[in-house]
Design a protein around this motif. Structure first.
Motif, mmCIF file in Angstrom:
data_model
loop_
_atom_site.group_PDB
_atom_site.id
_atom_site.type_symbol
_atom_site.label_atom_id
_atom_site.label_comp_id
_atom_site.label_asym_id
_atom_site.label_seq_id
_atom_site.Cartn_x
_atom_site.Cartn_y
_atom_site.Cartn_z
ATOM 1 N N LEU A 188 29.798 12.350 19.419
ATOM 2 C CA LEU A 188 30.877 11.696 18.688
ATOM 3 C C LEU A 188 30.395 10.309 18.295
ATOM 4 N N ALA A 189 30.351 10.041 16.998
ATOM 5 C CA ALA A 189 29.877 8.741 16.513
ATOM 6 C C ALA A 189 30.716 7.607 17.089
ATOM 7 N N CYS A 190 32.007 7.853 17.289
ATOM 8 C CA CYS A 190 32.897 6.800 17.774
ATOM 9 C C CYS A 190 32.646 6.426 19.230
ATOM 10 N N GLN A 191 31.952 7.271 19.958
ATOM 11 C CA GLN A 191 31.699 7.025 21.369
ATOM 12 C C GLN A 191 30.230 6.702 21.649
ATOM 13 N N THR A 192 29.434 6.597 20.594
ATOM 14 C CA THR A 192 27.995 6.429 20.732
ATOM 15 C C THR A 192 27.559 5.011 20.396
ATOM 16 N N LYS A 193 26.754 4.434 21.281
ATOM 17 C CA LYS A 193 26.173 3.115 21.040
ATOM 18 C C LYS A 193 24.721 3.293 20.618
ATOM 19 N N VAL A 194 24.347 2.577 19.585
ATOM 20 C CA VAL A 194 22.982 2.638 19.051
ATOM 21 C C VAL A 194 22.098 1.722 19.892
ATOM 22 N N LEU A 195 21.022 2.286 20.466
ATOM 23 C CA LEU A 195 20.127 1.498 21.308
ATOM 24 C C LEU A 195 18.745 1.312 20.689
ATOM 25 N N GLY A 196 18.388 2.180 19.751
ATOM 26 C CA GLY A 196 17.095 2.112 19.073
ATOM 27 C C GLY A 196 17.207 2.784 17.722
ATOM 28 N N ASP A 197 16.085 2.970 17.053
ATOM 29 C CA ASP A 197 16.087 3.626 15.746
ATOM 30 C C ASP A 197 16.588 5.061 15.884
ATOM 31 N N ILE A 198 17.488 5.472 14.977
ATOM 32 C CA ILE A 198 18.037 6.831 15.034
ATOM 33 C C ILE A 198 18.135 7.439 13.642
ATOM 34 N N ARG A 199 18.220 8.777 13.624
ATOM 35 C CA ARG A 199 18.488 9.551 12.420
ATOM 36 C C ARG A 199 19.753 10.360 12.706
ATOM 37 N N VAL A 200 20.719 10.269 11.783
ATOM 38 C CA VAL A 200 22.015 10.926 11.951
ATOM 39 C C VAL A 200 22.140 12.059 10.944
ATOM 40 N N THR A 201 22.566 13.227 11.425
ATOM 41 C CA THR A 201 22.798 14.385 10.564
ATOM 42 C C THR A 201 24.237 14.840 10.731
ATOM 43 N N LYS A 202 24.941 14.977 9.619
ATOM 44 C CA LYS A 202 26.323 15.461 9.625
ATOM 45 C C LYS A 202 26.340 16.892 9.118
ATOM 46 N N TYR A 203 27.133 17.733 9.772
ATOM 47 C CA TYR A 203 27.257 19.137 9.384
ATOM 48 C C TYR A 203 28.633 19.410 8.806
ATOM 49 N N ASP A 204 28.771 20.567 8.161
ATOM 50 C CA ASP A 204 30.030 20.951 7.530
ATOM 51 C C ASP A 204 31.080 21.341 8.562
ATOM 52 N N GLY A 205 32.251 21.668 8.058
ATOM 53 C CA GLY A 205 33.378 22.008 8.917
ATOM 54 C C GLY A 205 34.244 20.778 9.126
ATOM 55 N N PHE A 206 35.520 20.975 9.315
ATOM 56 C CA PHE A 206 36.459 19.859 9.483
ATOM 57 C C PHE A 206 36.010 18.909 10.584
ATOM 58 N N TRP A 207 35.533 19.467 11.697
ATOM 59 C CA TRP A 207 35.100 18.674 12.840
ATOM 60 C C TRP A 207 33.593 18.411 12.844
ATOM 61 N N GLY A 208 32.906 18.809 11.789
ATOM 62 C CA GLY A 208 31.456 18.646 11.769
ATOM 63 C C GLY A 208 30.767 19.637 12.687
ATOM 64 N N GLN A 209 31.446 20.752 12.952
ATOM 65 C CA GLN A 209 30.952 21.740 13.893
ATOM 66 C C GLN A 209 30.128 22.853 13.229
ATOM 67 N N GLY A 210 30.024 22.815 11.909
ATOM 68 C CA GLY A 210 29.353 23.891 11.185
ATOM 69 C C GLY A 210 27.846 23.903 11.343
ATOM 70 N N SER A 211 27.194 24.729 10.535
ATOM 71 C CA SER A 211 25.739 24.853 10.608
ATOM 72 C C SER A 211 25.033 24.386 9.360
ATOM 73 N N GLU A 212 25.787 24.060 8.304
ATOM 74 C CA GLU A 212 25.196 23.575 7.052
ATOM 75 C C GLU A 212 25.176 22.046 7.037
ATOM 76 N N VAL A 213 24.023 21.481 6.718
ATOM 77 C CA VAL A 213 23.874 20.035 6.690
ATOM 78 C C VAL A 213 24.648 19.440 5.517
ATOM 79 N N VAL A 214 25.443 18.404 5.795
ATOM 80 C CA VAL A 214 26.156 17.661 4.758
ATOM 81 C C VAL A 214 25.308 16.447 4.396
ATOM 82 N N PHE A 215 24.777 15.762 5.386
ATOM 83 C CA PHE A 215 23.813 14.674 5.193
ATOM 84 C C PHE A 215 22.973 14.516 6.420
#
Length: 108
Positions: free
Chosen positions: A81-108
């Motif tokens: 959950l992005a809202c509960q995550t603190k960034v500590l170093g360099d990261i790459r974020v991938t968002k998936y489909d579905g209302f909750w982002g639970q899908g298998s297709e990459v959105v970004f």
């Protein structure tokens, strides 16, 4: 300063910054569909800001583990959950489909 790469953009933030806040402050769309208006605003209760993360971030809290253990999410998935995550170093974020982002297709 840690760098976050998401949606074809790279932004910097302070170490310990909240991932949801950094993404939204930099116009990186975190929510799918109606979740843009129907979400818990960072309380960690709705699960719509779920993303996959590669890199150094905080450990999941009990609240995050609990929410991601409930449908449509699964405790077996690699989502955070992005809202509960603190960034500590360099990261790459991938968002998936579905209302909750639970899908298998990459959105970004």
């Amino acid at each position: 300063m840690p760098k976050i790469t998401a949606q074809g953009k790279t932004v910097e933030c302070e170490s310990g910054s909240n991932l949801r806040k950094v993404l939204l402050d930099n116009n990186i769309d975190l929510y799918n569909g109606n979740a843009k208006t129907i979400n818990c605003r960072g309380l960690g209760t709705c699960g719509t800001c779920a993303v996959a993360i590669q890199g150094e971030v905080s450990e999941p809290s009990w609240k995050e583990k609990t929410r991601l253990g409930l449908p449509p999410h699964s405790s077996e998935s690699d989502r955070r959950l992005a809202c509960q995550t603190k960034v500590l170093g360099d990261i790459r974020v991938t968002k998936y489909d579905g209302f909750w982002g639970q899908g298998s297709e990459v959105v970004f």
